[in-house]
Write an enzyme that holds these catalytic residues in place. Structure first.
Site, PDB file in Angstrom:
ATOM      1  N   TYR A  11       0.729  -1.275   0.061  1.00 32.50           N
ATOM      2  CA  TYR A  11       0.022   0.080   0.119  1.00 32.50           C
ATOM      3  C   TYR A  11       0.946   1.187   0.138  1.00 32.50           C
ATOM      4  N   THR A 144       5.709   2.423  14.175  1.00 33.44           N
ATOM      5  CA  THR A 144       4.302   3.042  14.365  1.00 33.44           C
ATOM      6  C   THR A 144       4.041   3.913  15.585  1.00 33.44           C
ATOM      7  N   SER A 179      -0.781  -4.461  20.476  1.00 33.86           N
ATOM      8  CA  SER A 179      -1.136  -5.675  19.705  1.00 33.86           C
ATOM      9  C   SER A 179       0.181  -6.392  19.655  1.00 33.86           C
ATOM     10  N   TYR A 181       1.420  -7.263  16.820  1.00 33.16           N
ATOM     11  CA  TYR A 181       2.206  -6.460  15.840  1.00 33.16           C
ATOM     12  C   TYR A 181       2.672  -5.381  16.177  1.00 33.16           C
ATOM     13  N   HIS A 182       2.205  -4.433  16.888  1.00 33.03           N
ATOM     14  CA  HIS A 182       2.730  -3.159  17.617  1.00 33.03           C
ATOM     15  C   HIS A 182       3.818  -3.608  18.283  1.00 33.03           C
ATOM     16  N   LYS A 185       7.140  -4.023  16.256  1.00 31.99           N
ATOM     17  CA  LYS A 185       7.874  -2.774  15.925  1.00 31.99           C
ATOM     18  C   LYS A 185       8.620  -2.449  16.911  1.00 31.99           C
ATOM     19  N   THR A 253     -18.462   1.197  11.650  1.00 34.49           N
ATOM     20  CA  THR A 253     -18.383   0.354  12.645  1.00 34.49           C
ATOM     21  C   THR A 253     -17.223   1.065  13.525  1.00 34.49           C
ATOM     22  N   VAL A 254     -18.023   1.846  14.632  1.00 38.26           N
ATOM     23  CA  VAL A 254     -17.055   2.507  15.590  1.00 38.26           C
ATOM     24  C   VAL A 254     -16.859   1.497  16.789  1.00 38.26           C
ATOM     25  N   VAL A 324      -8.567  -4.672  22.981  1.00 37.46           N
ATOM     26  CA  VAL A 324      -8.381  -4.326  24.259  1.00 37.46           C
ATOM     27  C   VAL A 324      -7.837  -2.970  24.102  1.00 37.46           C
ATOM     28  N   GLU A 325      -8.135  -1.866  24.517  1.00 30.94           N
ATOM     29  CA  GLU A 325      -7.616  -0.464  24.283  1.00 30.94           C
ATOM     30  C   GLU A 325      -8.382   0.493  25.253  1.00 30.94           C
TER      31      GLU A 325
HETATM   32  P1  NAD Z   1       1.540  -3.689   3.100  1.00 30.27           P
HETATM   33  O1  NAD Z   1       1.209  -4.914   3.649  1.00 30.27           O
HETATM   34  O2  NAD Z   1       0.581  -3.184   2.147  1.00 30.27           O
HETATM   35  O3  NAD Z   1       2.941  -3.761   2.681  1.00 30.27           O
HETATM   36  C1  NAD Z   1       4.036  -4.560   3.146  1.00 30.27           C
HETATM   37  C2  NAD Z   1       4.753  -4.980   2.091  1.00 30.27           C
HETATM   38  O4  NAD Z   1       5.879  -6.038   2.712  1.00 30.27           O
HETATM   39  C3  NAD Z   1       3.854  -6.073   1.260  1.00 30.27           C
HETATM   40  O5  NAD Z   1       3.895  -5.888  -0.041  1.00 30.27           O
HETATM   41  C4  NAD Z   1       4.535  -7.437   1.738  1.00 30.27           C
HETATM   42  O6  NAD Z   1       4.363  -8.513   0.948  1.00 30.27           O
HETATM   43  C5  NAD Z   1       6.005  -7.243   1.959  1.00 30.27           C
HETATM   44  N1  NAD Z   1       6.453  -7.920   3.154  1.00 30.27           N
HETATM   45  C6  NAD Z   1       6.050  -8.550   4.327  1.00 30.27           C
HETATM   46  N2  NAD Z   1       7.007  -9.228   4.810  1.00 30.27           N
HETATM   47  C7  NAD Z   1       8.048  -9.429   3.954  1.00 30.27           C
HETATM   48  C8  NAD Z   1       9.330 -10.135   4.089  1.00 30.27           C
HETATM   49  N3  NAD Z   1       9.524 -10.888   5.157  1.00 30.27           N
HETATM   50  N4  NAD Z   1      10.090  -9.809   2.925  1.00 30.27           N
HETATM   51  C9  NAD Z   1       9.610  -9.391   1.866  1.00 30.27           C
HETATM   52  N5  NAD Z   1       8.795  -8.441   1.655  1.00 30.27           N
HETATM   53  C10 NAD Z   1       7.582  -8.529   2.990  1.00 30.27           C
HETATM   54  O7  NAD Z   1       1.607  -2.464   4.104  1.00 30.27           O
HETATM   55  P2  NAD Z   1       1.597  -1.012   4.176  1.00 30.27           P
HETATM   56  O8  NAD Z   1       0.153  -0.520   4.558  1.00 30.27           O
HETATM   57  O9  NAD Z   1       2.219  -0.677   2.957  1.00 30.27           O
HETATM   58  O10 NAD Z   1       2.657  -0.423   5.340  1.00 30.27           O
HETATM   59  C11 NAD Z   1       4.051  -0.528   5.139  1.00 30.27           C
HETATM   60  C12 NAD Z   1       4.869  -0.455   6.456  1.00 30.27           C
HETATM   61  O11 NAD Z   1       4.198   0.809   7.084  1.00 30.27           O
HETATM   62  C13 NAD Z   1       4.658  -1.433   7.570  1.00 30.27           C
HETATM   63  O12 NAD Z   1       5.670  -1.700   8.029  1.00 30.27           O
HETATM   64  C14 NAD Z   1       3.749  -0.766   8.502  1.00 30.27           C
HETATM   65  O13 NAD Z   1       3.672  -1.294   9.682  1.00 30.27           O
HETATM   66  C15 NAD Z   1       3.988   0.684   8.442  1.00 30.27           C
HETATM   67  N6  NAD Z   1       2.852   1.349   8.782  1.00 30.27           N
HETATM   68  C16 NAD Z   1       1.606   1.355   7.897  1.00 30.27           C
HETATM   69  C17 NAD Z   1       0.572   2.103   8.383  1.00 30.27           C
HETATM   70  C18 NAD Z   1      -0.698   2.146   7.453  1.00 30.27           C
HETATM   71  O14 NAD Z   1      -1.612   2.891   7.843  1.00 30.27           O
HETATM   72  N7  NAD Z   1      -0.937   1.482   6.625  1.00 30.27           N
HETATM   73  C19 NAD Z   1       0.620   2.996   9.556  1.00 30.27           C
HETATM   74  C20 NAD Z   1       1.958   3.214  10.167  1.00 30.27           C
HETATM   75  C21 NAD Z   1       2.957   2.141   9.712  1.00 30.27           C
HETATM   76  N1  USQ Z   2     -11.349   1.084  14.362  1.00 35.80           N
HETATM   77  C1  USQ Z   2     -12.844   1.317  14.793  1.00 35.80           C
HETATM   78  N2  USQ Z   2     -13.482   0.628  13.795  1.00 35.80           N
HETATM   79  C2  USQ Z   2     -12.969   0.287  12.578  1.00 35.80           C
HETATM   80  C3  USQ Z   2     -11.496   0.123  12.460  1.00 35.80           C
HETATM   81  C4  USQ Z   2     -10.906   0.341  13.523  1.00 35.80           C
HETATM   82  O1  USQ Z   2     -13.252   1.727  15.746  1.00 35.80           O
HETATM   83  O2  USQ Z   2     -13.758  -0.311  11.832  1.00 35.80           O
HETATM   84  C5  USQ Z   2     -10.418   1.669  15.686  1.00 35.80           C
HETATM   85  C6  USQ Z   2      -9.567   0.679  16.360  1.00 35.80           C
HETATM   86  O3  USQ Z   2     -10.412   0.032  17.389  1.00 35.80           O
HETATM   87  C7  USQ Z   2      -8.603   1.622  16.688  1.00 35.80           C
HETATM   88  C8  USQ Z   2      -8.434   2.555  15.597  1.00 35.80           C
HETATM   89  O4  USQ Z   2      -9.815   2.505  15.097  1.00 35.80           O
HETATM   90  O5  USQ Z   2      -8.787   2.324  17.750  1.00 35.80           O
HETATM   91  C9  USQ Z   2      -7.306   2.435  14.614  1.00 35.80           C
HETATM   92  O6  USQ Z   2      -7.582   1.169  14.079  1.00 35.80           O
HETATM   93  P1  USQ Z   2      -6.792   0.700  12.712  1.00 35.80           P
HETATM   94  O7  USQ Z   2      -7.346  -0.693  12.398  1.00 35.80           O
HETATM   95  O8  USQ Z   2      -7.321   1.903  11.684  1.00 35.80           O
HETATM   96  O9  USQ Z   2      -5.424   1.108  12.826  1.00 35.80           O
HETATM   97  P2  USQ Z   2      -4.341   0.057  13.683  1.00 35.80           P
HETATM   98  O10 USQ Z   2      -4.785  -1.240  14.121  1.00 35.80           O
HETATM   99  O11 USQ Z   2      -3.784   1.007  14.896  1.00 35.80           O
HETATM  100  O12 USQ Z   2      -3.229  -0.255  12.671  1.00 35.80           O
HETATM  101  C10 USQ Z   2      -3.028   0.634  11.546  1.00 35.80           C
HETATM  102  C11 USQ Z   2      -2.067  -0.110  10.567  1.00 35.80           C
HETATM  103  C12 USQ Z   2      -0.641  -0.392  11.384  1.00 35.80           C
HETATM  104  C13 USQ Z   2      -0.318   0.964  11.828  1.00 35.80           C
HETATM  105  C14 USQ Z   2      -0.902   1.722  12.529  1.00 35.80           C
HETATM  106  C15 USQ Z   2      -0.653   2.992  12.884  1.00 35.80           C
HETATM  107  O13 USQ Z   2      -2.550  -1.390  10.009  1.00 35.80           O
HETATM  108  O14 USQ Z   2       0.056  -0.921  10.185  1.00 35.80           O
HETATM  109  O15 USQ Z   2       1.074   0.438  12.586  1.00 35.80           O
HETATM  110  O16 USQ Z   2      -2.192   1.906  11.929  1.00 35.80           O
HETATM  111  S1  USQ Z   2      -1.089   3.431  14.567  1.00 35.80           S
HETATM  112  O17 USQ Z   2      -2.309   3.234  15.190  1.00 35.80           O
HETATM  113  O18 USQ Z   2      -0.722   4.622  15.128  1.00 35.80           O
HETATM  114  O19 USQ Z   2      -0.244   2.656  15.552  1.00 35.80           O
END
Ligand code: NAD
Ligand code: USQ
Length: 384
Positions: A11, A144, A179, A181-182, A185, A253-254, A324-325
């Site tokens: 993305y 993040t 989470s 995931y978080h 990071k 969906t809040v 859980v948040e």
């Molecule tokens: P995404 O999943 O669309 O893109 C990540 C890409 O990395 C994918 O194309 C995937 O195939 C590739 N990938 C994953 N594991 C791999 C591996 N082991 N080797 C090679 N390629 C691999 O995600 P995104 O939304 O583009 O997010 C990119 C980065 O930004 C992530 O690290 C994410 O944590 C961070 N981020 C995203 C958001 C958001 O809102 N999308 C917000 C904050 C941080």
């Molecule tokens: N939420 C809702 N309704 C929905 C979806 C989400 O109320 O339908 C709420 C969640 O509970 C949360 C907030 O919106 O409180 C954000 O959720 P999200 O799914 O938009 O974001 P998050 O899970 O935090 O993850 C996304 C990306 C991740 C990135 C992160 C930035 O998927 O890769 O790291 O945003 S941050 O939130 O600053 O950590």
């Protein structure tokens, strides 16, 4: 500069590669297509159709006359990672290549282990590759905002001056992520800071907020350059999901009362922040942290903004929070570092949301309705 973009099929990675290429950098992308495999597993594709990576690269060359090199493989495969770094010889590596969904990491043990293994091991292989091949390479790593969680004090940019029992030190800001995931990071950030300290590497950790939007000036040039747009409850992010729900005539969906506040930014600012970080590298030995967000909103406010901008009726539904948040909390984030480097933020506007309504309107037939409602529950991750 020569810039290797890891996760260049994703993305954010794909539009970033185009932005850097457009600004005159020599760009290569690397990806193992893991994200496309999660689509198959979850039975939900990008709302906007996307081409495969070689087709996208060929389309960019046709449109712009610029080449992007391609490395297909997994960062967890150390030999592959070393050979990509050696062959491309980058000045800077932008690392997006991780499993990035919090709900995906909370499905069950297997998904939590996969997420941490993929993210932490891939990042560690990369740190070793940089240290052993060329420690002068600047690592720009996507962290993040969720690493900090929602502490009851101001959130600084990565570091905190602490006074304890009359003594002072500068410490990494304490983390309370929400989470597995978080947490991955957080582990990455610690590993990178350690590598800067012991091997004199240079790194910028970008603690990014939730991204919204789907187009950048470059991806809009040709439909084959489009980046993915996730809508499902596992990968779709909050503002993008609310826009899609409004167009589909589904309730927004809040989760809970929507009092949880998050930092957000426009995808056009993401790509620009990366350019600014790449063109202004950290010093050798420096672990530099920027909070990459431009505005904060509560989830209830985001729903309200989308509902009032949409021309038709919109219902807002408060669901039991599957996560859980903290339901309500203090949230005050410092985010001046990138602005000082020259970032001019695109603040959330009606025009942007309206353009998203159009994008969604022309692709809404691609939605799998069954994937809209949340199914992953944080407390459900442990089998009883
Ligand atoms: P995404 O999943 O669309 O893109 C990540 C890409 O990395 C994918 O194309 C995937 O195939 C590739 N990938 C994953 N594991 C791999 C591996 N082991 N080797 C090679 N390629 C691999 O995600 P995104 O939304 O583009 O997010 C990119 C980065 O930004 C992530 O690290 C994410 O944590 C961070 N981020 C995203 C958001 C958001 O809102 N999308 C917000 C904050 C941080
Ligand atoms: N939420 C809702 N309704 C929905 C979806 C989400 O109320 O339908 C709420 C969640 O509970 C949360 C907030 O919106 O409180 C954000 O959720 P999200 O799914 O938009 O974001 P998050 O899970 O935090 O993850 C996304 C990306 C991740 C990135 C992160 C930035 O998927 O890769 O790291 O945003 S941050 O939130 O600053 O950590």
């Amino acid at each position: 500069m020569r810039v290797l973009v890891l996760g260049g099929d994703g993305y954010l990675g794909w539009p970033t590669a185009l932005h850097l290429s457009d600004k005159g950098h020599e760009v290569a992308v690397l990806d193992n297509y893991a994200r496309r495999k999660y689509d198959v597993e979850l039975e939900a594709e990008s709302l906007v159709p996307i081409e495969d990576l070689p087709t996208r690269i060929a389309a960019w060359e046709e449109v712009s006359g610029k080449k992007i090199a391609l490395f297909e493989g997994d960062l967890c495969d150390a030999e592959f990672t070393y050979s990509a770094v050696r062959d491309f010889a980058p000045d800077s590596i932008v690392h997006f290549a991780e499993q990035r969904s919090a709900p995906y990491s909370m499905i069950d043990r297997e998904h939590a282990v996969y997420t941490q293994q993929n993210n932490v091991v891939g990042n560690l292989n990369l740190l070793y590759a940089i240290a052993e091949i060329n420690p002068d390479i600047h690592l720009v790593k996507l962290g993040t905002m969720g690493e900090y969680g929602t502490p009851n004090i101001d959130i600084e940019e990565g570091w905190l001056e602490v006074e304890h029992n009359g003594r002072k030190d500068r410490m990494l800001y304490p983390k309370k992520p929400g989470s597995f995931y978080h947490l991955s990071k957080v582990h990455d950030s610690h590993n990178i800071e350690f590598a800067c300290r012991i091997w004199d590497l240079r790194a910028t950790d970008l603690n990014q907020g939730v991204v919204y939007g789907q187009q950048t000036p470059q991806t809009a040039l040709d439909p084959r350059l489009a980046t993915r747009f996730d809508y499902d409850a596992v990968f779709g992010t909050v503002l993008n999901r609310f826009v899609i729900q409004a167009v589909l005539g589904q309730p927004l969906t809040v989760y809970g009362k929507g009092g949880q506040t998050r930092g957000l930014l426009d995808i056009r600012d993401t790509v620009e922040c990366i350019r600014l970080a790449v063109e202004n590298p950290a010093d050798r030995g420096e672990f530099r942290v920027f909070n990459q967000m431009t505005e904060s909103y509560s989830v209830a406010q985001i729903a309200e903004i989308v509902a009032t901008t949409f021309p038709g009726p919109v219902q807002i539904e408060n669901l039991d929070n599957p996560r859980v948040e903290q339901a309500e909390h203090y949230y005050n984030v410092k985010h001046t570092g990138l602005v000082e480097l020259g970032l001019q933020p695109h603040l959330l506007s009606d025009t942007l949301i309206e353009s998203l309504f159009d994008i969604v309107g022309s692709n809404k037939h691609r939605v799998n309705d069954e994937r809209m409602r949340p199914t992953v529950r944080w407390r459900g991750a442990v089998k009883s």
